[in-house]
Design a protein around this motif. Structure first.
Motif, short mmCIF file in Angstrom:
data_model
loop_
_atom_site.label_atom_id
_atom_site.label_comp_id
_atom_site.label_asym_id
_atom_site.label_seq_id
_atom_site.Cartn_x
_atom_site.Cartn_y
_atom_site.Cartn_z
N ARG A 1 37.21 -32.21 89.49
CA ARG A 1 36.37 -31.97 90.66
C ARG A 1 37.04 -31.05 91.68
NH1 ARG A 1 31.71 -35.32 91.56
NH2 ARG A 1 31.72 -34.39 93.63
N MET B 1 22.23 -40.98 89.90
CA MET B 1 23.32 -40.16 89.41
C MET B 1 23.51 -40.41 87.93
SD MET B 1 25.02 -38.33 91.60
CE MET B 1 26.35 -38.02 90.46
N LEU C 1 25.31 -44.97 89.60
CA LEU C 1 25.85 -44.00 88.64
C LEU C 1 25.75 -44.60 87.24
CD1 LEU C 1 27.48 -41.38 88.11
CD2 LEU C 1 29.55 -42.68 88.61
N ARG D 1 35.49 -30.83 94.84
CA ARG D 1 35.08 -31.38 96.14
C ARG D 1 34.49 -32.76 95.92
NH1 ARG D 1 29.67 -31.48 96.18
NH2 ARG D 1 28.87 -30.49 94.33
N LEU E 1 27.31 -46.69 93.63
CA LEU E 1 28.13 -45.82 94.48
C LEU E 1 27.83 -46.09 95.96
CD1 LEU E 1 27.90 -42.39 92.63
CD2 LEU E 1 29.88 -43.90 92.74
N ALA F 1 35.24 -44.32 90.08
CA ALA F 1 34.06 -44.92 89.44
C ALA F 1 34.10 -44.79 87.91
CB ALA F 1 32.79 -44.28 89.98
N ASP F 2 34.61 -43.67 87.42
CA ASP F 2 34.55 -43.40 85.98
C ASP F 2 35.50 -44.26 85.16
OD1 ASP F 2 33.10 -41.39 87.26
OD2 ASP F 2 33.52 -39.93 85.69
N LEU G 1 38.07 -36.49 96.39
CA LEU G 1 37.96 -36.53 94.93
C LEU G 1 38.48 -35.25 94.27
CD1 LEU G 1 34.39 -38.14 94.47
CD2 LEU G 1 36.62 -39.29 94.38
N GLU H 1 36.46 -36.15 85.97
CA GLU H 1 35.24 -36.96 85.86
C GLU H 1 34.47 -36.61 84.60
OE1 GLU H 1 32.49 -35.95 89.01
OE2 GLU H 1 32.10 -33.95 88.18
N LEU H 2 33.55 -37.51 84.25
CA LEU H 2 32.51 -37.16 83.30
C LEU H 2 31.51 -36.32 84.08
CD1 LEU H 2 31.82 -40.55 81.46
CD2 LEU H 2 33.44 -38.74 80.84
N GLY I 1 25.40 -35.22 87.70
CA GLY I 1 24.89 -34.99 89.04
C GLY I 1 23.65 -35.83 89.31
N LYS I 2 23.02 -35.55 90.42
CA LYS I 2 21.87 -36.34 90.85
C LYS I 2 20.57 -35.87 90.18
CE LYS I 2 23.37 -37.43 95.53
NZ LYS I 2 24.26 -36.33 95.92
N1 523 Z 1 30.44 -39.24 90.87
C1 523 Z 1 31.36 -40.07 90.24
N2 523 Z 1 31.58 -39.86 88.92
C2 523 Z 1 30.95 -38.88 88.19
C3 523 Z 1 30.02 -38.01 88.86
C4 523 Z 1 29.31 -36.91 88.13
C5 523 Z 1 29.79 -38.23 90.22
O1 523 Z 1 31.93 -40.99 90.86
N3 523 Z 1 31.24 -38.76 86.87
C6 523 Z 1 30.18 -39.42 92.31
C7 523 Z 1 30.98 -38.50 93.16
C8 523 Z 1 30.12 -38.32 94.37
C9 523 Z 1 28.70 -38.53 93.90
O2 523 Z 1 28.82 -39.18 92.63
O3 523 Z 1 30.43 -39.36 95.29
C10 523 Z 1 27.90 -37.23 93.80
O4 523 Z 1 28.44 -36.43 92.76
P1 523 Z 1 28.22 -34.85 92.66
O5 523 Z 1 28.69 -34.22 93.93
O6 523 Z 1 28.83 -34.41 91.41
O7 523 Z 1 26.65 -34.76 92.52
P2 523 Z 1 25.71 -33.57 92.94
O8 523 Z 1 26.40 -32.27 92.71
O9 523 Z 1 24.37 -33.77 92.32
O10 523 Z 1 25.61 -33.91 94.49
P3 523 Z 1 25.13 -32.98 95.66
O11 523 Z 1 26.08 -31.82 95.70
O12 523 Z 1 25.28 -33.91 96.86
O13 523 Z 1 23.71 -32.65 95.34
#
Ligand code: 523
Length: 131
Positions: free
Chosen positions: A19, A1, A76, A21, A70, A116-117, A25, A30-31, A34-35
């Motif tokens: 956010r 992430m 992250l 969803r 995480l 987390a942020d 959350l 958040e900053l 994504g993944k």
């Molecule tokens: N976080 C988090 N802080 C942060 C981000 C971008 C994401 O704590 N600044 C966490 C929140 C979720 C996980 O990371 O538990 C996944 O974040 P998400 O949903 O933004 O990532 P996506 O969109 O890549 O994930 P998928 O929809 O599952 O592909």
């Protein structure tokens, strides 16, 4: 992430996104990020994610000091970035906003950031120039 600490052109504010969803959350800021997909560097992942989610092109710089586990498989990280082109818009978030150091600290203290942020707030505040 990977998340982006995206600075504005004056270096006084950072971009936060609210956010939508998942439920636990939703409504928290958040900053954005994504993944990373298979075969993608974190820099490429961040550029792709903010293009998809916010409609902006960013230049990506070095990593912030803290990393957050995480889960067993998901770490992250955050990288400094700046806007090269575009105006950020909430395509997948509820809203976006630029915040200065003082506002960021207050939002963190009052629990408006995703948990987390919060680890990055001291480093963000130290880097942001006073408005
Ligand atoms: N976080 C988090 N802080 C942060 C981000 C971008 C994401 O704590 N600044 C966490 C929140 C979720 C996980 O990371 O538990 C996944 O974040 P998400 O949903 O933004 O990532 P996506 O969109 O890549 O994930 P998928 O929809 O599952 O592909």
């Amino acid at each position: 992430m990977v998340a982006g600490a995206i600075l504005d052109s004056s270096g006084t504010r950072i971009l936060l996104a609210r956010r939508a969803r998942p439920a636990e959350l939703a409504g928290l800021w958040e900053l954005p990020g994504g993944k990373a997909e298979v075969g993608e560097t974190d820099e490429e992942a961040l550029r792709r994610e903010v293009a998809e989610e916010l409609g902006i092109d960013v230049g990506v710089e070095c990593e912030l000091r803290e990393r957050v586990a995480l889960s067993d498989e998901l770490v992250l990280i955050a990288r400094w970035a700046h806007v090269i082109a575009g105006e950020p818009a909430a395509r997948e978030h509820q809203a976006v906003r630029w915040v200065g150091a003082e506002e960021l600290s207050t939002m963190c203290e009052q629990g408006y950031l995703v948990p987390a942020d919060a680890v990055w707030v001291p480093e963000l505040v130290a880097r942001l120039r006073p408005a």
